[in-house]
Scaffold this active site. Structure first.
Site, PDB file in Angstrom:
ATOM      1  N   LYS A 226       0.819  -1.235   0.000  1.00 37.39           N
ATOM      2  CA  LYS A 226       0.000   0.000   0.000  1.00 37.39           C
ATOM      3  C   LYS A 226       0.845   1.273   0.000  1.00 37.39           C
ATOM      4  O   LYS A 226       0.492   2.255  -0.655  1.00 37.39           O
ATOM      5  CB  LYS A 226      -0.982  -0.020   1.172  1.00 37.39           C
TER       6      LYS A 226
ATOM      7  N   ASP B  48     -10.047   2.078   2.311  1.00 36.21           N
ATOM      8  CA  ASP B  48     -10.103   1.246   3.522  1.00 36.21           C
ATOM      9  C   ASP B  48     -10.868   1.944   4.643  1.00 36.21           C
ATOM     10  O   ASP B  48     -11.681   1.324   5.337  1.00 36.21           O
ATOM     11  CB  ASP B  48      -8.689   0.928   4.029  1.00 36.21           C
TER      12      ASP B  48
ATOM     13  N   GLY C 212      -1.503  -2.830  15.404  1.00 38.87           N
ATOM     14  CA  GLY C 212      -0.863  -2.807  14.090  1.00 38.87           C
ATOM     15  C   GLY C 212      -0.645  -1.381  13.626  1.00 38.87           C
ATOM     16  O   GLY C 212      -1.343  -0.448  14.069  1.00 38.87           O
TER      17      GLY C 212
ATOM     18  N   GLY D 128       0.448  -0.797  10.051  1.00 36.78           N
ATOM     19  CA  GLY D 128       0.822  -0.970   8.642  1.00 36.78           C
ATOM     20  C   GLY D 128      -0.062  -0.149   7.714  1.00 36.78           C
ATOM     21  O   GLY D 128      -0.716   0.820   8.124  1.00 36.78           O
TER      22      GLY D 128
ATOM     23  N   TYR E  77     -10.109 -11.721   7.546  1.00 36.19           N
ATOM     24  CA  TYR E  77     -11.353 -12.440   7.307  1.00 36.19           C
ATOM     25  C   TYR E  77     -11.034 -13.856   6.883  1.00 36.19           C
ATOM     26  O   TYR E  77      -9.980 -14.138   6.338  1.00 36.19           O
ATOM     27  CB  TYR E  77     -12.213 -11.732   6.254  1.00 36.19           C
TER      28      TYR E  77
ATOM     29  N   GLY F 146     -13.446  -9.027   9.244  1.00 37.68           N
ATOM     30  CA  GLY F 146     -13.438  -7.898   8.320  1.00 37.68           C
ATOM     31  C   GLY F 146     -14.191  -8.071   7.013  1.00 37.68           C
ATOM     32  O   GLY F 146     -13.917  -7.362   6.041  1.00 37.68           O
TER      33      GLY F 146
HETATM   34  P1  NDP Z   1       1.011  -4.511   6.574  1.00 41.00           P
HETATM   35  O1  NDP Z   1       1.905  -5.591   6.069  1.00 41.00           O
HETATM   36  O2  NDP Z   1       1.135  -3.150   6.022  1.00 41.00           O
HETATM   37  O3  NDP Z   1       1.179  -4.369   8.175  1.00 41.00           O
HETATM   38  C1  NDP Z   1       1.195  -5.526   8.971  1.00 41.00           C
HETATM   39  C2  NDP Z   1       1.108  -5.144  10.449  1.00 41.00           C
HETATM   40  O4  NDP Z   1       0.976  -6.349  11.214  1.00 41.00           O
HETATM   41  C3  NDP Z   1       2.333  -4.420  10.987  1.00 41.00           C
HETATM   42  O5  NDP Z   1       1.908  -3.479  11.948  1.00 41.00           O
HETATM   43  C4  NDP Z   1       3.140  -5.558  11.643  1.00 41.00           C
HETATM   44  O6  NDP Z   1       3.955  -5.130  12.701  1.00 41.00           O
HETATM   45  C5  NDP Z   1       2.007  -6.405  12.195  1.00 41.00           C
HETATM   46  N1  NDP Z   1       2.358  -7.824  12.398  1.00 41.00           N
HETATM   47  C6  NDP Z   1       2.710  -8.727  11.450  1.00 41.00           C
HETATM   48  N2  NDP Z   1       2.894  -9.945  12.013  1.00 41.00           N
HETATM   49  C7  NDP Z   1       2.664  -9.799  13.340  1.00 41.00           C
HETATM   50  C8  NDP Z   1       2.693 -10.696  14.440  1.00 41.00           C
HETATM   51  N3  NDP Z   1       3.005 -11.993  14.299  1.00 41.00           N
HETATM   52  N4  NDP Z   1       2.386 -10.215  15.682  1.00 41.00           N
HETATM   53  C9  NDP Z   1       2.056  -8.911  15.844  1.00 41.00           C
HETATM   54  N5  NDP Z   1       2.025  -8.005  14.825  1.00 41.00           N
HETATM   55  C10 NDP Z   1       2.323  -8.450  13.593  1.00 41.00           C
HETATM   56  O7  NDP Z   1      -0.489  -5.074   6.377  1.00 41.00           O
HETATM   57  P2  NDP Z   1      -1.842  -4.250   6.179  1.00 41.00           P
HETATM   58  O8  NDP Z   1      -1.840  -3.129   7.143  1.00 41.00           O
HETATM   59  O9  NDP Z   1      -2.066  -3.953   4.753  1.00 41.00           O
HETATM   60  O10 NDP Z   1      -2.952  -5.353   6.594  1.00 41.00           O
HETATM   61  C11 NDP Z   1      -3.111  -5.744   7.956  1.00 41.00           C
HETATM   62  C12 NDP Z   1      -4.268  -6.738   8.102  1.00 41.00           C
HETATM   63  O11 NDP Z   1      -5.508  -6.115   7.771  1.00 41.00           O
HETATM   64  C13 NDP Z   1      -4.167  -7.973   7.200  1.00 41.00           C
HETATM   65  O12 NDP Z   1      -4.657  -9.082   7.922  1.00 41.00           O
HETATM   66  C14 NDP Z   1      -5.098  -7.647   6.050  1.00 41.00           C
HETATM   67  O13 NDP Z   1      -5.601  -8.799   5.415  1.00 41.00           O
HETATM   68  C15 NDP Z   1      -6.196  -6.899   6.791  1.00 41.00           C
HETATM   69  N6  NDP Z   1      -6.959  -5.985   5.940  1.00 41.00           N
HETATM   70  C16 NDP Z   1      -8.289  -6.223   5.747  1.00 41.00           C
HETATM   71  C17 NDP Z   1      -9.039  -5.368   4.995  1.00 41.00           C
HETATM   72  C18 NDP Z   1     -10.494  -5.638   4.828  1.00 41.00           C
HETATM   73  O14 NDP Z   1     -11.088  -5.047   3.922  1.00 41.00           O
HETATM   74  N7  NDP Z   1     -11.107  -6.454   5.655  1.00 41.00           N
HETATM   75  C19 NDP Z   1      -8.470  -4.196   4.324  1.00 41.00           C
HETATM   76  C20 NDP Z   1      -7.072  -4.005   4.629  1.00 41.00           C
HETATM   77  C21 NDP Z   1      -6.335  -4.896   5.376  1.00 41.00           C
HETATM   78  P3  NDP Z   1       5.462  -4.566  12.452  1.00 41.00           P
HETATM   79  O15 NDP Z   1       5.286  -3.117  12.065  1.00 41.00           O
HETATM   80  O16 NDP Z   1       6.132  -4.749  13.758  1.00 41.00           O
HETATM   81  O17 NDP Z   1       6.049  -5.388  11.341  1.00 41.00           O
END
Ligand code: NDP
Length: 286
Positions: A79, A116, A141, A143, A231, A253
């Site tokens: 993104k 989003d 989170g 991200g 989801y 979600g």
């Molecule tokens: P990113 O890859 O940008 O960010 C991932 C985040 O998850 C980071 O904050 C990362 O932390 C954290 N993370 C990853 N693994 C772990 C773990 N094992 N324990 C704790 N924290 C962890 O992903 P997105 O932000 O794009 O997406 C995040 C989630 O949201 C996904 O599951 C995605 O499928 C879902 N989503 C759903 C949507 C919907 O329409 N329902 C829309 C957008 C996203 P760190 O910074 O420390 O690496």
């Protein structure tokens, strides 16, 4: 019913091409959702999945657009890279510095948008029936997805937003970036502080690997709504945790997925499809 890998509803001539880029993308229901939207609105389009690694992102996306693709949804981990790639951003994508929808126009403009936030708010307010004003919200989170939802959540005049992330520094930087919009702070999971919260949103990708962020006790009370952006058919580790903590509601979600897709469809085709038939079609299978 299972996710289709290509959707081509009927219509005259060659369908306009759209799709989803991410890594991974095989689990995505977006082809099914956009297929239903296209059928309901009589739009002649196809929708495919493109699994593209971060290393190949720029080259492969530009290739897709030069080979005729009219629009793309963008999912993790691309993104922020998508926000850097496009040559124009909508105001909400500028605020987020993250893009989940790209539209390619005939004058060769690549427009980046972020649906989003509006998708999540729509689901929380219209489907979950939650009032966001004056609430304490915890977001797990930091991200790309969180970038998209912070602005819209703060604009609903929530009382406080706390971002907790595995990499605490990222949560703190993100909070600083949005501090002009309201009361917001960032920390690591161990520093979350005093609960309970009215709404806890899991926006980590931990659920995709069957993991749960390490959460302290006392975050949930009997009126807390817990929302996992992830989801899937089964409970996620986060929704299972929320149920164990006696939260009022533990949601996944799906609603956000469908609502953000409807906003992307609006950008591409100029029509916002009715989401209720898609939510109803998904419900018995989840
Ligand atoms: P990113 O890859 O940008 O960010 C991932 C985040 O998850 C980071 O904050 C990362 O932390 C954290 N993370 C990853 N693994 C772990 C773990 N094992 N324990 C704790 N924290 C962890 O992903 P997105 O932000 O794009 O997406 C995040 C989630 O949201 C996904 O599951 C995605 O499928 C879902 N989503 C759903 C949507 C919907 O329409 N329902 C829309 C957008 C996203 P760190 O910074 O420390 O690496």
């Amino acid at each position: 019913m299972s996710p289709a890998h290509e959707t081509a509803p009927g219509g005259e001539g060659k369908p306009d091409q759209y799709g989803l880029v991410g890594h991974p993308v095989a689990h995505s229901w977006s082809p099914f959702i956009h297929g239903m939207f296209a059928q309901a609105t009589a739009q002649n389009l196809s929708y495919r999945l493109f699994d593209i690694t971060p290393q190949a992102f720029r080259r492969d996306i530009l290739h897709l657009f030069t080979s005729g693709v009219r629009g793309l949804n963008v999912t993790l981990p691309h993104k922020q890279a998508a926000a850097d790639l496009v040559n124009e951003l909508t105001p909400r994508a500028t605020r987020a510095q993250a893009v989940n929808t790209i539209a390619f126009f005939e004058d060769t403009t690549l427009l980046g948008d972020n649906t989003d936030g509006v998708g999540l708010i729509f689901d929380l307010e219209q489907n979950v029936k939650l009032t966001l004003a004056d609430t304490r919200i915890l977001i797990l989170g930091a991200g790309g997805a969180v970038r998209g939802v912070l602005g819209p959540l703060l604009e609903r005049e929530s009382r406080e937003v706390v971002i907790a992330n595995r990499t605490a520094q990222k949560a703190m930087s993100l909070a600083a970036e949005f501090a002009d919009l309201g009361q917001i702070s960032g920390c690591g999971f161990a520093q979350i502080g005093k609960g309970p919260f009215d709404l806890i949103i899991n926006a980590t990708s931990a659920s995709l690997r069957g993991d749960l962020p390490p959460l302290p006790d006392g975050l949930v009370c009997e009126t807390t709504v817990c929302y996992d952006m992830a989801y899937g058919r089964a409970q996620t580790p986060f929704t299972a945790w929320a149920t164990g903590q006696h939260a009022a509601l533990a949601c996944k979600g799906w609603g956000m997925l469908v609502e953000q897709a409807a906003e992307a469809f609006l950008l591409w085709r100029g029509i916002r499809p009715n989401t209720r038939p898609v939510l109803d079609a998904l419900a018995p299978h989840l």
